[in-house]
Scaffold this motif. Sequence first.
Motif, PDB file in Angstrom:
ATOM      1  N   LEU A  32      34.860   2.688  61.692  1.00  0.00           N
ATOM      2  CA  LEU A  32      34.830   3.618  60.383  1.00  0.00           C
ATOM      3  C   LEU A  32      36.025   4.325  60.003  1.00  0.00           C
ATOM      4  N   LEU A  33      37.135   4.488  60.983  1.00  0.00           N
ATOM      5  CA  LEU A  33      38.585   4.817  60.439  1.00  0.00           C
ATOM      6  C   LEU A  33      39.229   3.682  59.858  1.00  0.00           C
ATOM      7  N   VAL A  34      38.936   2.361  60.638  1.00  0.00           N
ATOM      8  CA  VAL A  34      39.867   1.389  60.001  1.00  0.00           C
ATOM      9  C   VAL A  34      39.536   1.029  58.615  1.00  0.00           C
ATOM     10  N   PHE A  35      38.079   1.253  58.191  1.00  0.00           N
ATOM     11  CA  PHE A  35      37.483   0.973  56.967  1.00  0.00           C
ATOM     12  C   PHE A  35      38.021   1.872  55.906  1.00  0.00           C
ATOM     13  N   ILE A  36      38.129   3.140  56.203  1.00  0.00           N
ATOM     14  CA  ILE A  36      38.595   4.043  55.611  1.00  0.00           C
ATOM     15  C   ILE A  36      40.120   4.031  55.042  1.00  0.00           C
ATOM     16  N   ALA A  37      40.783   3.318  56.181  1.00  0.00           N
ATOM     17  CA  ALA A  37      42.276   3.175  56.159  1.00  0.00           C
ATOM     18  C   ALA A  37      42.480   2.125  55.183  1.00  0.00           C
ATOM     19  N   VAL A  38      41.879   1.083  55.568  1.00  0.00           N
ATOM     20  CA  VAL A  38      41.893  -0.091  54.334  1.00  0.00           C
ATOM     21  C   VAL A  38      41.708   0.274  53.022  1.00  0.00           C
ATOM     22  N   GLU A  39      40.457   1.099  52.837  1.00  0.00           N
ATOM     23  CA  GLU A  39      40.425   1.576  51.368  1.00  0.00           C
ATOM     24  C   GLU A  39      41.371   2.333  51.007  1.00  0.00           C
ATOM     25  N   ALA A  55      53.747   5.354  47.994  1.00  0.00           N
ATOM     26  CA  ALA A  55      54.473   5.352  49.498  1.00  0.00           C
ATOM     27  C   ALA A  55      53.701   6.466  50.395  1.00  0.00           C
ATOM     28  N   LEU A  56      52.897   7.275  49.886  1.00  0.00           N
ATOM     29  CA  LEU A  56      52.265   8.429  50.563  1.00  0.00           C
ATOM     30  C   LEU A  56      50.997   8.053  50.915  1.00  0.00           C
ATOM     31  N   TYR A  57      50.299   7.324  50.074  1.00  0.00           N
ATOM     32  CA  TYR A  57      48.956   6.609  50.479  1.00  0.00           C
ATOM     33  C   TYR A  57      49.011   5.744  51.316  1.00  0.00           C
ATOM     34  N   GLY A  58      50.144   4.843  51.379  1.00  0.00           N
ATOM     35  CA  GLY A  58      50.523   3.444  52.333  1.00  0.00           C
ATOM     36  C   GLY A  58      50.547   4.328  53.635  1.00  0.00           C
ATOM     37  N   ALA A  59      51.487   5.172  53.714  1.00  0.00           N
ATOM     38  CA  ALA A  59      51.689   5.946  55.097  1.00  0.00           C
ATOM     39  C   ALA A  59      50.436   6.519  55.700  1.00  0.00           C
ATOM     40  N   ILE A  60      49.926   7.097  54.783  1.00  0.00           N
ATOM     41  CA  ILE A  60      48.607   7.721  55.529  1.00  0.00           C
ATOM     42  C   ILE A  60      47.618   6.723  56.144  1.00  0.00           C
ATOM     43  N   GLY A  61      47.284   5.661  55.048  1.00  0.00           N
ATOM     44  CA  GLY A  61      46.438   4.425  55.339  1.00  0.00           C
ATOM     45  C   GLY A  61      46.987   3.890  56.664  1.00  0.00           C
ATOM     46  N   LEU A  62      48.276   3.696  56.882  1.00  0.00           N
ATOM     47  CA  LEU A  62      48.963   3.037  58.107  1.00  0.00           C
ATOM     48  C   LEU A  62      48.640   3.913  59.470  1.00  0.00           C
ATOM     49  N   PHE A  63      48.606   5.146  59.082  1.00  0.00           N
ATOM     50  CA  PHE A  63      48.373   6.184  60.367  1.00  0.00           C
ATOM     51  C   PHE A  63      47.099   6.066  60.650  1.00  0.00           C
ATOM     52  N   ILE A  64      46.159   6.261  59.613  1.00  0.00           N
ATOM     53  CA  ILE A  64      44.694   6.303  59.906  1.00  0.00           C
ATOM     54  C   ILE A  64      44.190   4.950  60.392  1.00  0.00           C
ATOM     55  N   LEU A  65      44.980   3.945  60.147  1.00  0.00           N
ATOM     56  CA  LEU A  65      44.570   2.314  60.896  1.00  0.00           C
ATOM     57  C   LEU A  65      44.815   2.442  62.116  1.00  0.00           C
ATOM     58  N   GLY A  66      46.007   2.737  62.627  1.00  0.00           N
ATOM     59  CA  GLY A  66      46.504   2.943  64.016  1.00  0.00           C
ATOM     60  C   GLY A  66      45.691   3.812  64.659  1.00  0.00           C
ATOM     61  N   ASN A  67      45.218   5.051  64.174  1.00  0.00           N
ATOM     62  CA  ASN A  67      44.247   5.728  64.974  1.00  0.00           C
ATOM     63  C   ASN A  67      42.936   5.178  65.245  1.00  0.00           C
ATOM     64  N   GLY A  68      42.391   4.359  64.021  1.00  0.00           N
ATOM     65  CA  GLY A  68      40.937   3.632  64.338  1.00  0.00           C
ATOM     66  C   GLY A  68      41.250   2.767  65.323  1.00  0.00           C
TER      67      GLY A  68
END
Length: 77
Positions: A32-39, A55-68
Amino acid sequence: MSSDTSPSRSRRLLGPVHVLPRSLSRQLFGLLLVFIAVEIIDWAIDPHTVPASTALYGAIGLFILGNGLYVGGVRIR
């Protein structure tokens, strides 16, 4: 015998990617976290997004992707 090779804690190795055994609920939460990060990353690369927001959305997305991936049991070495 090191603790990494104990039979009670088996893991799959796919090159530099290590997949640790996790409960189904943790795997689903990680997915679920990976799916949210990809979106979020998809939203960041949209051409209509302001560059500062990209830049902000990309950083947040990569952070959530790593955590997922981490929650789901995927480790990259």
